[in-house]
Structures are given as structure tokens and as C-alpha cells.
Motif scaffolding. Structure first.
Motif, mmCIF file in Angstrom:
data_model
loop_
_atom_site.group_PDB
_atom_site.id
_atom_site.type_symbol
_atom_site.label_atom_id
_atom_site.label_comp_id
_atom_site.label_asym_id
_atom_site.label_seq_id
_atom_site.Cartn_x
_atom_site.Cartn_y
_atom_site.Cartn_z
ATOM 1 N N ILE A 101 4.075 24.211 14.340
ATOM 2 C CA ILE A 101 5.482 23.898 14.533
ATOM 3 C C ILE A 101 5.593 22.382 14.629
ATOM 4 O O ILE A 101 4.742 21.736 15.248
ATOM 5 C CB ILE A 101 6.035 24.603 15.792
ATOM 6 N N SER A 102 6.603 21.816 13.976
ATOM 7 C CA SER A 102 6.734 20.364 14.019
ATOM 8 C C SER A 102 7.344 19.962 15.355
ATOM 9 O O SER A 102 7.977 20.764 16.039
ATOM 10 C CB SER A 102 7.597 19.861 12.873
ATOM 11 N N LYS A 103 7.146 18.691 15.691
ATOM 12 C CA LYS A 103 7.632 18.209 16.985
ATOM 13 C C LYS A 103 9.147 18.389 17.084
ATOM 14 O O LYS A 103 9.667 18.827 18.085
ATOM 15 C CB LYS A 103 7.255 16.731 17.127
ATOM 16 N N LYS A 104 9.823 18.072 15.994
ATOM 17 C CA LYS A 104 11.277 18.152 15.998
ATOM 18 C C LYS A 104 11.749 19.580 16.257
ATOM 19 O O LYS A 104 12.604 19.830 17.100
ATOM 20 C CB LYS A 104 11.798 17.668 14.644
ATOM 21 N N GLU A 105 11.141 20.525 15.538
ATOM 22 C CA GLU A 105 11.517 21.931 15.724
ATOM 23 C C GLU A 105 11.231 22.380 17.150
ATOM 24 O O GLU A 105 12.003 23.130 17.754
ATOM 25 C CB GLU A 105 10.711 22.816 14.773
ATOM 26 N N LEU A 106 10.113 21.894 17.668
ATOM 27 C CA LEU A 106 9.715 22.283 19.016
ATOM 28 C C LEU A 106 10.765 21.849 20.036
ATOM 29 O O LEU A 106 11.162 22.620 20.905
ATOM 30 C CB LEU A 106 8.359 21.646 19.357
ATOM 31 N N LEU A 107 11.226 20.596 19.892
ATOM 32 C CA LEU A 107 12.202 20.094 20.845
ATOM 33 C C LEU A 107 13.526 20.844 20.724
ATOM 34 O O LEU A 107 14.178 21.137 21.719
ATOM 35 C CB LEU A 107 12.431 18.590 20.660
#
Lengths: 207, 242
Positions: free
Chosen positions: A6-12
Motif C-alpha cells: 500500500i502506498s503511503k498516500k493511500e495509507l494515510l
């Protein structure tokens, strides 16, 4: 993108935490360095995480940060053994292990009261394996043996316990987490248990 | 710690000593320590070379010191030159001179007034950069306060509060800048934080909650969640609210 990441952006977006929180947790070692996977994408470098692990971890942190300080949380997630001990009555009363496993364990290793964390962990893993129904009591002896022989070198590291069987003969392996194992054709992995998550689970039940 | 039991190492002139557990290490000329060292204080006024890991409560370098291993200290002050081959872990770090670290740096507070280069990550609760520095990994701190008096570079920057301002201690800054365009700037790949204020920064991506892009900035892309201000003297190629 690779599955399971999961990308950092999606995670946030998914968890609602901020960049500041994520970086603070990384500094406090609530999120291990190995989970930050840097990859080049068409927009430049991006950071990805192992999706299942990071989501579970963030969920835990968010749920527990009301009650525990970040340092206490860090202790819980660290692979180092906690400074904890319990009596065997407590172990049963608090439903941490079954009585059958406890009695078998006492038979094998002798009594001691109170139990230090190291022994509680052994017992906990034994209990877990017995509960799967895939391990016999005799094999349980081998499990305790491998722990006794190698526990000292496990301290502070992340290990998996592997239980393999080939044509009726079984054995245990302790391998560093995240490493791959290749087996011969007739060998079957009966169980692979991440000891670090066992430790976390146990600390949570005790604490 | 029982300091009375421990001896001291004093080198005046040129000398070599083995390490071990000692109270005070003072090197005034040129000294070499040949093994791991555990001491209360380490003072170097001349040239020193430690061929091992160092654990100390206080380290002060006025001359030149080179550490071949990891350094773990309560406080580190560098007024001269210091090279560390391994990792630096310290409660407080102050560099007024110059310091090069081949490993990672982690501490509670880090202040840079001189010049520092770090080959890997740098982590601290508070990071203050007044000189020039380069971090080839992630600069991660709770508060990051940078005043630009030289060239600053970091591959990635992450934290809660990130402030980058033009150094204002010299009144002729603007004039000098017009001669040496690009000299006092921060270059970064990505900058991510909650509260971000930037001046004279070149970055590919800036992501944050409240973002202010001030004068002299050149940013490829800004992503923000609540508020964005862009100065007229800044170039921002694209921005979007998430």
C-alpha cells in the motif's frame, strides 16, 4: 503496483493519520524500518508498506494510544522480552494458556514460580501449536527443546518458528522473519508462526 | 558508575592508548585509541583517532577527531572537525565546526551551525539547521527548523512541524543572493509534514496539512489536506487538495 503493498498516500487516506504521526511513530520505532519500502514510480520515489501488517499495526496503535504512552507502545512492539512475570495460577485464570498445556510444560521443564516472560512465551507458543491440532505432545517436546537451545540467540531479533513434516518425520526450525525457505519436494510446512506477533499478542494479554 | 575506580587517559604530545572503561579521556596533541572505549568524558583538542566504538557521557571535539566505529553519547559538541564511520546516537548534538557521518544519526536534539553531512537517515525530536548540511537519507524530526545560511540538502524530509526560512542574520543577504544565486537554498526530493512553511526551497513534492510556500521556492507538486498559501515569488507547477 505489487499486490500486498500500500502506498503511503493511500495509507494515510485509509487510516486518517497525518504525516506527522507516521513519522513520529517511525522515530519511536512503533513501525519498523523494514516496512518502509522505497520504490521508483513514474512520479519519482514513493514509499510503500506491506498492507496487512501496517494496517493491523496502525489499528493497534490508534486503539491503544489512549491508554499507553508511545514509549510503552514501543516496548510492546519491540522483539525484546518484557520484564514481566506471572504465576501459573494467573496463566490459567487469565485464560492465557490451557491447563493441559501447562501441566505438560511443567512435566517437561519442571516448576518455577513465578514464570518469567521467557517461559511464558515458550508455554504460550506450545499451547498455540497444540491448539492447532497439528502437533502431538511428543513433538511438543521437540518444540521446547529448540526453544531451550536457541532462545538466547533470539533475543531482540525477529524470528519465525517453522514446523515441517516429511513422510511422518517432523522437525522444527527457527528462521529469521521475512526470509524465504525452500524445501524439498515431499516436505510439508505444517505451521509457520511469527514469534514477534506471538510476543505482541502475549504482551497484550498480560498487560 | 564508579568513577573512582576508573583511570584516565591523558595524551599530551603524541601517544597511543588502548581503550576500555575509563573515566576521562583528554587528548591535547595527537592520540590514537586502539580499541573500544567507554568513558565519562572525551575531550579532544588536537588530533585523535579511535579505532573502535565509543560510549561516553560527554564528547567535545575542538581539534580533529575520527571515530572508526559507532558513537553513543549523552552529549556531543563539535567545534572542530569530526568524522564518524558508524552511527551516531546521542541525546544532544551540537556541531559548530564540521562533521561527517557515514551511518545514521539519531538523537533528541540536533543543532547544526557549521556543516554536516550524513550518509543515511537522521532522526531527532528537534532538528535545527543553521549552517549547511546534507542528509542522503530521510531527515525525520518532530520539529525541523532550518535557517538557510548555506546549502542544505536532504533526500527526504518528514516530521510534524517543518519550517525553512532564509537566514536573516546578515542585512546584505539579498545583495549577496543576487550575486550567488542558488547558494542559500534547500534542495529536497519530498517534504512531508503537518505544518509546513518553506522559503527558498526546491523540492519535487511537498505534502502536508497546512502548507505555506514562501518566496524563492520552486516546487513541482504540492498536495495538502486543509490549507495552502503560495507566495507570488514562488513557482509551484501543480497543486491539489486531497
Amino acid at each position: 503496483m505489487e499486490p500486498g503493498l500500500i502506498s503511503k498516500k493511500e495509507l494515510l487516506e485509509l487510516t486518517g493519520i497525518s504525516y506527522g504521526q507516521l513519522y513520529r511513530w517511525k522515530r519511536k520505532q512503533l513501525i519498523p524500518e523494514e516496512w518502509f519500502i522505497r520504490k521508483s514510480t513514474f512520479t519519482g520515489q514513493e514509499t510503500f508498506f506491506p498492507k496487512d501488517k501496517i494496517l493491523i499495526r496502525i489499528d493497534k496503535i490508534l486503539n491503544m494510544k489512549e491508554d499507553l504512552s508511545l514509549d510503552e507502545l514501543a516496548d510492546m512492539f519491540s522483539p525484546n522480552a518484557a520484564e514481566l512475570s506471572l504465576t501459573k495460577e494467573d496463566l490459567i485464570k487469565r485464560n492465557i494458556v490451557t491447563e493441559v498445556s501447562l501441566n505438560f510444560y511443567l512435566e517437561q521443564t519442571g516448576d518455577s514460580s513465578p514464570f518469567p516472560f521467557e517461559r511464558i512465551l515458550q508455554l504460550f507458543v506450545l499451547d498455540k501449536m497444540l491448539k492447532t491440532g497439528e502437533m502431538s505432545l511428543d513433538e511438543g517436546k521437540m518444540l521446547l527443546q529448540i526453544f531451550q537451545d536457541h532462545y538466547a540467540s533470539l533475543e531482540g531479533k525477529k524470528f519465525d518458528l517453522m514446523f515441517v513434516r516429511k513422510l511422518g518425520i517432523s522437525t522444527f526450525l527457527l528462521i529469521e522473519s521475512d526470509s524465504r525457505v525452500y524445501l524439498e519436494r515431499n516436505t510439508k510446512i505444517v505451521q509457520r508462526l511469527n514469534l514477534n506477533s506471538c510476543i505482541e499478542e502475549l504482551k497484550l494479554q498480560i498487560g | 558508575m564508579d568513577n573512582q575506580q576508573r583511570s584516565s587517559i591523558n595524551i599530551n604530545g603524541a601517544g597511543t592508548a588502548t581503550g576500555g572503561s575509563v573515566d576521562e579521556v583528554k587528548i591535547n596533541g595527537s592520540g590514537t585509541i586502539t580499541s573500544d572505549l567507554d568513558c565519562a568524558s572525551f575531550f579532544c583538542n588536537g588530533t585523535s583517532n579511535v579505532r573502535g566504538n565509543v560510549k561516553a557521557e560527554r564528547i567535545k571535539v575542538n581539534g580533529t577527531a575520527s571515530f572508526q566505529g559507532n558513537v553513543n553519547a549523552g552529549k556531543v559538541k563539535v567545534y572542530g572537525t569530526c568524522d564518524i564511520e558508524g552511527n551516531l546516537t546521542s541525546g544532544e548534538v551540537l556541531v559548530s565546526g564540521s562533521c561527517g557521518i557515514k551511518g545514521t544519526v539519531s538523537g533528541e536534539s540536533i543543532e547544526i551551525q557549521g556543516s554536516v553531512s550524513i550518509a543515511h537517515d537522521c532522526e531527532a525530536e528537534s532538528f535545527r539547521g543553521l549552517g549547511s548540511f546534507s542528509v542522503d537519507g530521510l531527515l525525520n524530526a518532530g520539529t525541523i527548523d532550518i535557517e538557510l545560511y548555506g546549502k542544505a540538502r536532504a533526500k527526504e524530509i518528514g516530521g510534524e512541524k517543518i519550517t525553512v526560512k532564509q537566514g536573516r542574520r546578515f542585512g546584505i543577504g539579498k545583495l549577496i543572493r543576487s550575486f550567488f544565486a542558488g547558494a542559500h537554498e534547500l534542495h529536497a526530493g519530498t517534504i512531508e509534514g503537518d505544518e509546513i512553511y518553506l522559503e527558498y526551497t526546491r523540492a519535487k513534492v511537498v505534502r502536508g496539512k497546512n502548507v505555506v510556500i514562501g518566496e524563492g521556492c520552486e516546487i513541482d507538486e504540492v498536495e495538502y489536506t486543509s490549507d495552502l498559501k503560495i507566495s507570488q515569488d514562488a513557482k509551484v507547477r501543480g497543486h491539489k487538495k486531497i
